[in-house]
Design a protein around this motif. Sequence first.
Motif, mmCIF file in Angstrom:
data_model
loop_
_atom_site.group_PDB
_atom_site.id
_atom_site.type_symbol
_atom_site.label_atom_id
_atom_site.label_comp_id
_atom_site.label_asym_id
_atom_site.label_seq_id
_atom_site.Cartn_x
_atom_site.Cartn_y
_atom_site.Cartn_z
ATOM 1 N N GLU A 103 2.616 -6.440 -0.617
ATOM 2 C CA GLU A 103 1.335 -5.735 -0.640
ATOM 3 C C GLU A 103 1.443 -4.387 -1.326
ATOM 4 N N ASN A 104 2.449 -3.611 -0.966
ATOM 5 C CA ASN A 104 2.641 -2.319 -1.621
ATOM 6 C C ASN A 104 4.110 -1.919 -1.575
ATOM 7 N N ALA A 105 4.477 -1.005 -2.470
ATOM 8 C CA ALA A 105 5.885 -0.639 -2.618
ATOM 9 C C ALA A 105 5.987 0.762 -3.192
ATOM 10 N N HIS A 106 7.152 1.364 -3.023
ATOM 11 C CA HIS A 106 7.489 2.555 -3.785
ATOM 12 C C HIS A 106 7.825 2.084 -5.204
ATOM 13 N N VAL A 107 7.449 2.854 -6.213
ATOM 14 C CA VAL A 107 7.783 2.498 -7.597
ATOM 15 C C VAL A 107 8.492 3.680 -8.236
ATOM 16 N N LEU A 129 3.277 2.803 -2.266
ATOM 17 C CA LEU A 129 3.605 3.690 -1.155
ATOM 18 C C LEU A 129 3.858 5.090 -1.701
ATOM 19 N N SER A 130 4.427 5.149 -2.900
ATOM 20 C CA SER A 130 4.622 6.422 -3.601
ATOM 21 C C SER A 130 5.098 6.115 -5.005
ATOM 22 N N ALA A 131 5.083 7.144 -5.861
ATOM 23 C CA ALA A 131 5.642 7.051 -7.208
ATOM 24 C C ALA A 131 6.780 8.052 -7.334
ATOM 25 N N THR A 230 -7.837 13.828 -15.290
ATOM 26 C CA THR A 230 -7.657 12.489 -14.724
ATOM 27 C C THR A 230 -6.422 12.440 -13.838
ATOM 28 N N ILE A 231 -5.334 13.032 -14.298
ATOM 29 C CA ILE A 231 -4.099 13.036 -13.512
ATOM 30 C C ILE A 231 -4.301 13.819 -12.219
ATOM 31 N N ARG A 232 -5.099 14.883 -12.259
ATOM 32 C CA ARG A 232 -5.349 15.679 -11.051
ATOM 33 C C ARG A 232 -6.057 14.887 -9.957
ATOM 34 N N GLU A 233 -6.683 13.764 -10.336
ATOM 35 C CA GLU A 233 -7.384 12.933 -9.355
ATOM 36 C C GLU A 233 -6.454 12.007 -8.583
ATOM 37 N N ILE A 234 -5.187 11.930 -9.004
ATOM 38 C CA ILE A 234 -4.230 11.036 -8.337
ATOM 39 C C ILE A 234 -3.970 11.515 -6.913
ATOM 40 N N THR A 235 -4.026 10.571 -5.987
ATOM 41 C CA THR A 235 -3.769 10.899 -4.580
ATOM 42 C C THR A 235 -2.473 10.259 -4.064
ATOM 43 N N THR A 236 -1.874 9.398 -4.847
ATOM 44 C CA THR A 236 -0.615 8.770 -4.461
ATOM 45 C C THR A 236 0.473 9.830 -4.296
ATOM 46 N N PRO A 237 1.270 9.771 -3.234
ATOM 47 C CA PRO A 237 2.385 10.715 -3.098
ATOM 48 C C PRO A 237 3.363 10.573 -4.263
ATOM 49 N N ILE A 238 3.759 11.699 -4.842
ATOM 50 C CA ILE A 238 4.629 11.684 -6.021
ATOM 51 C C ILE A 238 5.786 12.654 -5.824
ATOM 52 N N THR A 239 6.969 12.213 -6.230
ATOM 53 C CA THR A 239 8.105 13.118 -6.317
ATOM 54 C C THR A 239 8.741 12.986 -7.688
ATOM 55 N N TRP A 240 9.307 14.086 -8.147
ATOM 56 C CA TRP A 240 10.023 14.130 -9.420
ATOM 57 C C TRP A 240 11.495 14.292 -9.096
ATOM 58 N N ILE A 241 12.316 13.391 -9.592
ATOM 59 C CA ILE A 241 13.758 13.519 -9.444
ATOM 60 C C ILE A 241 14.343 13.689 -10.838
ATOM 61 N N ALA A 287 18.699 10.708 -2.786
ATOM 62 C CA ALA A 287 17.428 11.408 -2.964
ATOM 63 C C ALA A 287 16.252 10.450 -2.836
ATOM 64 N N VAL A 288 16.382 9.252 -3.417
ATOM 65 C CA VAL A 288 15.320 8.242 -3.305
ATOM 66 C C VAL A 288 15.129 7.842 -1.845
ATOM 67 N N GLY A 289 16.232 7.588 -1.146
ATOM 68 C CA GLY A 289 16.148 7.176 0.250
ATOM 69 C C GLY A 289 15.530 8.238 1.139
ATOM 70 N N GLU A 290 15.913 9.493 0.921
ATOM 71 C CA GLU A 290 15.356 10.583 1.731
ATOM 72 C C GLU A 290 13.851 10.719 1.518
ATOM 73 N N TRP A 291 13.422 10.561 0.272
ATOM 74 C CA TRP A 291 11.987 10.634 -0.017
ATOM 75 C C TRP A 291 11.240 9.484 0.660
ATOM 76 N N CYS A 292 11.753 8.271 0.495
ATOM 77 C CA CYS A 292 11.077 7.110 1.070
ATOM 78 C C CYS A 292 11.048 7.180 2.593
ATOM 79 N N GLU A 293 12.134 7.651 3.199
ATOM 80 C CA GLU A 293 12.173 7.800 4.658
ATOM 81 C C GLU A 293 11.151 8.825 5.127
ATOM 82 N N ALA A 294 11.021 9.914 4.380
ATOM 83 C CA ALA A 294 10.038 10.943 4.741
ATOM 84 C C ALA A 294 8.621 10.398 4.654
ATOM 85 N N ARG A 295 8.382 9.556 3.640
ATOM 86 C CA ARG A 295 7.046 8.965 3.518
ATOM 87 C C ARG A 295 6.770 8.028 4.686
ATOM 88 N N SER A 296 7.789 7.273 5.127
ATOM 89 C CA SER A 296 7.611 6.345 6.240
ATOM 90 C C SER A 296 7.262 7.099 7.526
#
Length: 299
Positions: A103-107, A129-131, A230-241, A287-296
Amino acid sequence: MSNISDTVTQRVMPAPTARVKVSDGDELDVWVFGEGTPVVFVHGGMMRDFLVPLADELAKRGDYQAIHFGRRGHGGRGLPAEATDIPGQAADVVAILDALGIENAHVAGHSFGAYIALELAGRAPDRLLSALLLELVLGAHLKTEESQQGLKGFTEVVAPAMAEKYASGDRSGAVAMFYEVTSSVEGARTVVESALPKGAGELAAADLATFLQIDGPAMDAWVTMAEPATIREITTPITWIGGADSPPHFTESRDILQEWLPMTTSVDIAAAGHYFPLLKPAETAAAVGEWCEARSRRC
């Protein structure tokens, strides 16, 4: 910069877990590692298996299902039967999720793949779930002279030289040039191909035409048309690594994105440049795991 040993045993890619048809002539090879929260990895230019070491490391942590796939025109399949832009390739990710019953995933996307992840964040927020953006370049929006010159060096000098080598039949030389310039690693070919799964260098040479004829124009078109509003309208949680030692056009792109999307977080991988997911997979997986865990925890 690399700690890759000459005696390292290279991973041999198994048969794909699934093959997903995305057009009458295009089928994507998909691999699934581990079990748990799904994280889709979207590779950048030419190197289909660039994110495999990172996907492996994340799967080893437990609680994650790492999904890796070859984008259209990659894996020695030749040019895409149906050329597609970045929005079209974002739709390919959704097709993979549908085929796997997710249904949904981190990408998480690296370089060119990060454009696809960001596009998904805007177009299909219900499927994300996030980008996780593993460094992209907002070329048309760069302001500093250093960043502009660094990018011009690739687009006006390196890319044409690669195309010339390709046209002359020197695909291997073109790939080596790509490694050297985009990784900023001394002895890049040996370092990069030692870290990649076996045969990845040959695949990169086979997929060079897709980079030159499909991905390059698609990237230029996306960045040129990207509208801050348009990008400012994004509501999906985003992190930059990103890599702490990456060139300034990446760090400035991060700063621009955070200006447009102030909720965007960022993490630097120490002692690494743009190839940090390949050369520092354990640190990047952390870093990916810590971000995904925080989102959960926030759900």
